[in-house]
Design an enzyme around this catalytic site. Sequence first.
Site, PDB file in Angstrom:
ATOM      1  N   CYS A 410       0.859  -1.181   0.000  1.00 31.75           N
ATOM      2  CA  CYS A 410       0.000   0.000   0.000  1.00 31.75           C
ATOM      3  C   CYS A 410       0.893   1.228   0.000  1.00 31.75           C
ATOM      4  O   CYS A 410       2.118   1.133  -0.036  1.00 31.75           O
ATOM      5  CB  CYS A 410      -0.958   0.001   1.189  1.00 31.75           C
ATOM      6  N   HIS A 591      -5.173   6.665   7.439  1.00 36.18           N
ATOM      7  CA  HIS A 591      -3.837   6.905   7.991  1.00 36.18           C
ATOM      8  C   HIS A 591      -3.076   7.795   7.027  1.00 36.18           C
ATOM      9  O   HIS A 591      -3.518   8.060   5.909  1.00 36.18           O
ATOM     10  CB  HIS A 591      -3.087   5.591   8.222  1.00 36.18           C
TER      11      HIS A 591
END
Length: 673
Positions: A410, A591
Amino acid sequence: MTTVSAETKRTGGARVVVQKFGSFLSGMITPIIPALIAWGIVTAVVVNIAEFSTGWAPAEALSETVGPMIHYLLPILIAVQGGMMVYEMRGAVVGAVATFGTIVGSDWLLGEDGQIHMFIGAMIMGPLAAWLMKKLDALWEGKIKAGFEMLVNMFSAGILGFVMIIVGFFIVAPPINWLMEVLGNAVAFLVDTGLLPLTSIIIEPAKVFFLNNAINHGVLTPLGVNEAAETGQSILFLLEANPGPGLGILLAFSFFGVGVAKATAPGAAIIQFFGGIHEVYFPYVLMKPALLLAVVAGGATGVGTNMVFDVGLRAPAAPGSIIAVYLQAPTSSWIGVGLSVILSAGVTFAVASAILLSSRKRDLLATEDGFSAAVAKTAANKGKSSSHLANLSAATQVPAQKITNVIFACDAGMGSSAMGASVLRKKIIGAGIEGVTVTNKAVASLPGNADLVITQQQLTDRARAKEPQAVHVSVDSFMNAPEYDDVVELIRESEAQSSGSGSATAADTTDTRESSAGGVATDTRVRSETQILTRSQVRIHAGSATQDEALTEAAEILGAAGAVTGEYLSAMKEREATVSTYMGNELAIPHGTNDAKSAIKASALSVTRYDGGVDWSGEKVTFVIGIAGVGDEHLEILSKIAELFSDDAEVARLKQASTEEELLQLLSAVNAS
């Protein structure tokens, strides 16, 4: 699974706006199509009985249901669904009430001049009333004295419903009546002048780019319903549903295509023609954009044939299967409908075959098969996952070596990839496969020795540059992606095809790992002495929130826990602008980006449950788990959260928790060392 790069989604742009608008309309119309089918069946039964038994009392009695169903029931069901999409049951109630005012207002204006069925009115008033209810509730959320909540909730919804009846009756009904008259006259003009086949110039390309829903559900369905109510059928229901053009494309590839496209076309033809899943032929058209000429020619041929034979359907055919088309066609239209499908497929096949044959030599000499890229582009155009496109993509992957090193990547390597890796590990262990390492990393940190890399679609380009030799799988969500089952099958196939010479193993990587009981390597984590999730970091809200509000709250909780600085919120928003942190199963894990490490002071999580939901880049989210991680301290806890949220029963338990304490208790396993 989508195995090549896909275009990065942009929040702006006319195409995305039209696509989202069309998807919203489709979300209101598609769930109520069974009711439309039921209405069509009732109409057919009444008509057929009347033909063979004039004056039969039960048939005359049953006929009394036809008018109220189409005029009241169906629009109100649309309003209920539209309101539900915006603000659940509370929105559904006020949306239905508001729509009733629009229906009656339209009837009052028309008087003896007939009726207009308020499908468009329902698609406006349902979501609008629900949105206003949502905003009103937000004004006094948390400000009502204990014991008065139900009183305020009931009367505020009732009063708003009354106001919206007035708005619908006097303000909304008149312009909708005018609009329906204008649109109806435009269609009549196209029919009278023989120009209706020209609509295929717009409709067929719009289908391929997933832009057709705005046309189909916003214009064709409301007009078709009005026409079918008056005449018993409408040609408008056949403008988009005709499976002939798609069948023609897939047959042409079956005979004259090359590579994977040729191999997959016959199976796709069965799915498209009998299953009604038209999207499976879109990648074949995108592979060669000149084939748009073929589907336009075929679509226009089908429309022209329907005009010549004066045929139509009683209600929308959904999905666009030949079976659904014939179930909705009156017996008097069977011959014309059949010919329209055959001729449209034949014309599309002829034009597509000529295009494929003209480039066949070049295609045979090509070093790369463009089909997988076309599938990826189709998936990007659709904007959400599709198991049918995933199955097409799976056919493009032939592992060249045994797969032993799988990496989830990611943007930051901080959260979503760790959770995805946990879910896949569980599936691999369950499949009894041993000797496979499943780890997670940031895209920028990919080591270059992976056998298979899994990323979100927007990151596949970057991952491919880092791992050019690996098999690449793109997913829309890391939590419950259907592609995981395909990955397990790929690993099995690679084992079967392996010569036994082996390939990259866990020893090639720089991480320290230990073997699990199932033979899947996992990362050894160093845990902090402090808890990452405490009571003060868990919240429950009865209402809903916007994505920005949820991000702000997550950042505030993490900041109050001393885990991040004030700059972390900007990094979280930057992350969402690039790649969504929606995970599936009503979970988002916002995040920061990889560049935001300096804003993190300690590892912590925030858990917020929004019972009214959050629209997270088009997906419904109930749980928002904010993440801040120093090193690998937070990854073990994320693995445990992944296991929880991959289980539908556990998610249901988390949603039923009545207090923050109870929710924390259900999540307590994630804090266990």
